[in-house]
Write a protein that holds these residues in place. Sequence first.
Motif, mmCIF file in Angstrom:
data_model
loop_
_atom_site.group_PDB
_atom_site.id
_atom_site.type_symbol
_atom_site.label_atom_id
_atom_site.label_comp_id
_atom_site.label_asym_id
_atom_site.label_seq_id
_atom_site.Cartn_x
_atom_site.Cartn_y
_atom_site.Cartn_z
ATOM 1 N N GLN A 1 1.102 9.397 7.722
ATOM 2 C CA GLN A 1 2.204 8.466 8.019
ATOM 3 C C GLN A 1 3.524 9.025 7.500
ATOM 4 O O GLN A 1 4.550 8.953 8.174
ATOM 5 C CB GLN A 1 1.938 7.095 7.384
ATOM 6 N N GLY B 1 -5.753 1.584 14.322
ATOM 7 C CA GLY B 1 -5.794 1.243 12.904
ATOM 8 C C GLY B 1 -5.191 2.292 11.986
ATOM 9 O O GLY B 1 -5.268 2.163 10.771
ATOM 10 N N PHE C 1 0.855 -1.198 0.000
ATOM 11 C CA PHE C 1 0.000 0.000 0.000
ATOM 12 C C PHE C 1 0.884 1.239 0.000
ATOM 13 O O PHE C 1 2.094 1.152 0.186
ATOM 14 C CB PHE C 1 -0.925 0.016 1.224
ATOM 15 N N ARG C 2 0.260 2.373 -0.286
ATOM 16 C CA ARG C 2 0.967 3.647 -0.186
ATOM 17 C C ARG C 2 0.805 4.185 1.214
ATOM 18 O O ARG C 2 -0.278 4.117 1.785
ATOM 19 C CB ARG C 2 0.328 4.651 -1.155
ATOM 20 N N ASP D 1 -4.325 -7.265 14.961
ATOM 21 C CA ASP D 1 -4.661 -6.819 13.615
ATOM 22 C C ASP D 1 -4.959 -8.009 12.712
ATOM 23 O O ASP D 1 -4.060 -8.660 12.216
ATOM 24 C CB ASP D 1 -3.475 -6.002 13.061
ATOM 25 N N ARG E 1 -11.001 -3.306 9.543
ATOM 26 C CA ARG E 1 -9.659 -2.983 9.061
ATOM 27 C C ARG E 1 -9.440 -3.422 7.628
ATOM 28 O O ARG E 1 -8.423 -3.108 7.039
ATOM 29 C CB ARG E 1 -8.624 -3.680 9.952
ATOM 30 N N GLY F 1 -2.153 2.849 11.457
ATOM 31 C CA GLY F 1 -0.944 2.361 10.807
ATOM 32 C C GLY F 1 0.340 2.868 11.440
ATOM 33 O O GLY F 1 1.255 3.330 10.755
ATOM 34 N N LYS F 2 0.440 2.725 12.744
ATOM 35 C CA LYS F 2 1.645 3.169 13.435
ATOM 36 C C LYS F 2 2.791 2.171 13.276
ATOM 37 O O LYS F 2 3.958 2.550 13.221
ATOM 38 C CB LYS F 2 1.345 3.368 14.936
ATOM 39 N N THR F 3 2.428 0.883 13.198
ATOM 40 C CA THR F 3 3.459 -0.140 13.223
ATOM 41 C C THR F 3 4.449 -0.001 12.070
ATOM 42 O O THR F 3 5.663 -0.123 12.260
ATOM 43 C CB THR F 3 2.821 -1.546 13.179
ATOM 44 N N ARG G 1 -11.255 2.405 4.639
ATOM 45 C CA ARG G 1 -11.809 1.884 5.893
ATOM 46 C C ARG G 1 -13.288 2.222 5.966
ATOM 47 O O ARG G 1 -13.693 3.347 5.683
ATOM 48 C CB ARG G 1 -11.115 2.503 7.099
HETATM 49 P P1 ADP Z 1 -2.263 0.806 14.723
HETATM 50 O O1 ADP Z 1 -1.969 2.218 14.410
HETATM 51 O O2 ADP Z 1 -3.576 0.627 15.408
HETATM 52 O O3 ADP Z 1 -1.136 0.120 15.443
HETATM 53 P P2 ADP Z 1 -1.529 -0.984 12.624
HETATM 54 O O4 ADP Z 1 -0.151 -0.509 12.518
HETATM 55 O O5 ADP Z 1 -1.758 -2.294 13.295
HETATM 56 O O6 ADP Z 1 -2.448 0.107 13.321
HETATM 57 O O7 ADP Z 1 -2.155 -0.988 11.179
HETATM 58 C C1 ADP Z 1 -3.462 -1.406 10.923
HETATM 59 C C2 ADP Z 1 -3.576 -2.072 9.570
HETATM 60 O O8 ADP Z 1 -3.505 -1.111 8.549
HETATM 61 C C3 ADP Z 1 -2.496 -3.083 9.299
HETATM 62 O O9 ADP Z 1 -3.093 -4.194 8.687
HETATM 63 C C4 ADP Z 1 -1.580 -2.368 8.335
HETATM 64 O O10 ADP Z 1 -0.900 -3.253 7.507
HETATM 65 C C5 ADP Z 1 -2.541 -1.522 7.560
HETATM 66 N N1 ADP Z 1 -1.971 -0.300 7.010
HETATM 67 C C6 ADP Z 1 -1.048 0.504 7.584
HETATM 68 N N2 ADP Z 1 -0.786 1.559 6.793
HETATM 69 C C7 ADP Z 1 -1.566 1.444 5.713
HETATM 70 C C8 ADP Z 1 -1.772 2.238 4.537
HETATM 71 N N3 ADP Z 1 -1.092 3.366 4.338
HETATM 72 N N4 ADP Z 1 -2.664 1.811 3.638
HETATM 73 C C9 ADP Z 1 -3.351 0.670 3.850
HETATM 74 N N5 ADP Z 1 -3.216 -0.116 4.919
HETATM 75 C C10 ADP Z 1 -2.335 0.254 5.842
#
Ligand code: ADP
Length: 702
Positions: free
Chosen positions: A263, A289, A257-258, A567, A596, A291-293, A446
């Motif tokens: 982010q 959700g 994904f982008r 997740d 998600r 996308g912090k990880t 989402r």
């Molecule tokens: P959180 O911020 O709650 O920790 P996660 O890092 O677990 O969230 O990310 C949630 C989901 O979104 C994961 O499945 C991740 O792969 C997905 N994700 C993260 N960034 C993006 C993005 N830019 N576009 C689409 N999906 C994404």
Amino acid sequence: MTSDPSLSGLPKAVLAALTKLGIDSQFDLVLHLPLRYDDETVLHPIAAAPTGAPVTVEGTVVDTDVKYRPRRQLVSRIGDGTGVMGLRFLHFYGSQLRQLAPGTRVRAFGEVRSGLLGPEMIHPRYRVVRGEMPLPRALTPVYPTTAGLGQETLRRLVGRALAAADTADTLPPGLAGRLGLPAFGEAVGLLHHPPPSTARAALDERSHPAWRRVKFDELLAQQLSMRLARERRRAGTAPALVPRGTLTRARVAALPFRLTRAQRRAWRELERDLARPHPMQRLLQGDVGSGKTVVAALAALQCVENGWQVAVMAPTEVLAEQHHHNFARWLAPLGVGVAWLAGGLPRAEKRAAAARVAEGAAKVAVGTHALIQDEVEFDRLALAIVDEQQRFGVHQRLALRMKGGARAGATPHQLMMSATPIPRTMAMSYYADLDVSVIDELPPGRVPVATRLFSAARRDEVVRRVRDACVAGSQAYWVCPLIEEDTGEKPAAPGGRPRRARGRSAAQQMKNVLETHAAISATFPELKVGLLHGRMKSDEKAAVMQAYAAGAIRLLVATTVIEVGVDVPNATLMVIENAERLGLSQLHQLRGRVGRGGEAAACVLLYAEPLSAAARERLKIIYENRDGFEIARHDLRLRGPGELLGARQSGVPMLRFADLEADLDLLDAARGAAGELLRADRAAARRHLERWLGGRHELLKV
Ligand code: ADP
Ligand code: MG
């Protein structure tokens, strides 16, 4: 028991009670401010004494008798020429019969009610009047106290402290005046002994300038200590991790994904901070959700690019395992070794993992608290990432940073992540020494989770519907709240404030999750139902999560172990039992596990009746709101910052007087003044900190 010599003359029991109230010094007594006031400055004629608030009357005893109906009690009647007032005592000493002999002059303070035989007071405070006894000239303070320490004693002690303690102003001349605030000594004097002309409403609402001065001083001390912590940190050294792009660029290119704009912005901020030779301390905030990880993974790679190591710590094994899985998946193809360290690992495996970390063969170590155990030492640690940081105490975060100890003189950078969004006021106040990045945007596609509320009476119907949905191809969570040993947050008591569950209630909830799992599996044998709770072995938990992520398990009956971070994008349905017991942020976190994957998702909240007013309000808020920041603001309002920060153990001194919502203007003023003092008058800053925090501020916010 107490360190202040000025208190040392007091009897042991009084000292013990003071300690219980958190009073260790004369100055603590000065800051032991009244809860409310009684107005004993006016004498009311009996015939005209108003009802509804306590008043003072004075008269001569007409008669005093012990009555036996409807129960044993002492009733004394006093008259003042305008009327007669009954004083009724349900508990009394025999001696009072003599003390209140006819003809005695008595002054009584209490609330007037209309009794059968005219006006009366139940258990008034009273004194026998002999000769001249002037009325008090100030309102009578009523202090928070504890068993064994009477109001009279406290009033005397506070009065003495006010006279003896140094209440001179710590602010440079002119500052308080410019802010429209009185001098400090004047403010505390007034709060302890307000003249009757003081605006009562302003006192009660704590909006009186005297209150505002105390709150301002408290906020100023907080801001000063945080700024100093930040200065100290900036003076420290850390490895400069310059962005080389050798690994990060490849990683970004290979993502399916982008990155969102938010982010990318957060990532740029991290990239810049890490390149500096001073320890970063940054909080990465973003709703569930957001996308912090993946942003954290990029920071990790920048560190590895420079030949240094990274530690990634998560509060639960389930979440840590998931991070391990993701980091391994993302980093291994780039040739970066990832080690896994959790408490539940067999000894030999743990030792082997620790050895890889110590030798530097593993560049990234992912795990739970196990990471900070003694046997784990890093070769070259330069970045500590702490997920769901509010779950950890300050000592645990510090211990992780200390793991870089092998390289003397350098402190690792620290990245903290939190999905409990912190309202702006709270961040300004409690996190003034951190830099904050916010991911304020969810990845595209989402779908908002539809929230439904069902009474537990309709549980069977909900079970059937979930079954149907799973048979039709959906994946669902069924959550039975359980208190986890390894999380900071406890489910709220039905009455509102969270409480610690005792062993028995934990056992009860454990039984609940097991029974629910057994019942659903038995009723729907065609469905693959999984079970997940905190007491399972690590490899069992991991196996269940993997089967669920792969879709082999359709319905997962779980405790709140899944609350943080889990997740599984395919899951579209969640049922939360006893939702009325959970706090707002917990409900929001749980609900964030679904929705998600871009498909329509729903969260069913089952609640047991009758609902308390507080529980009803929480359910209404979670039903009406989906923005985590909005929910956090409500949470702050309902529970206060202590609970929201996740840990009384967070090391952050809680505010006693200031209220972040009501006193926002004071917080702004204190921020400004803190900057000014540190620039222009550090001696004043030191005096102020010394007064408010004593030696304590050295320990803050490591
Ligand atoms: P959180 O911020 O709650 O920790 P996660 O890092 O677990 O969230 O990310 C949630 C989901 O979104 C994961 O499945 C991740 O792969 C997905 N994700 C993260 N960034 C993006 C993005 N830019 N576009 C689409 N999906 C994404
Ligand atoms: Mg997360």
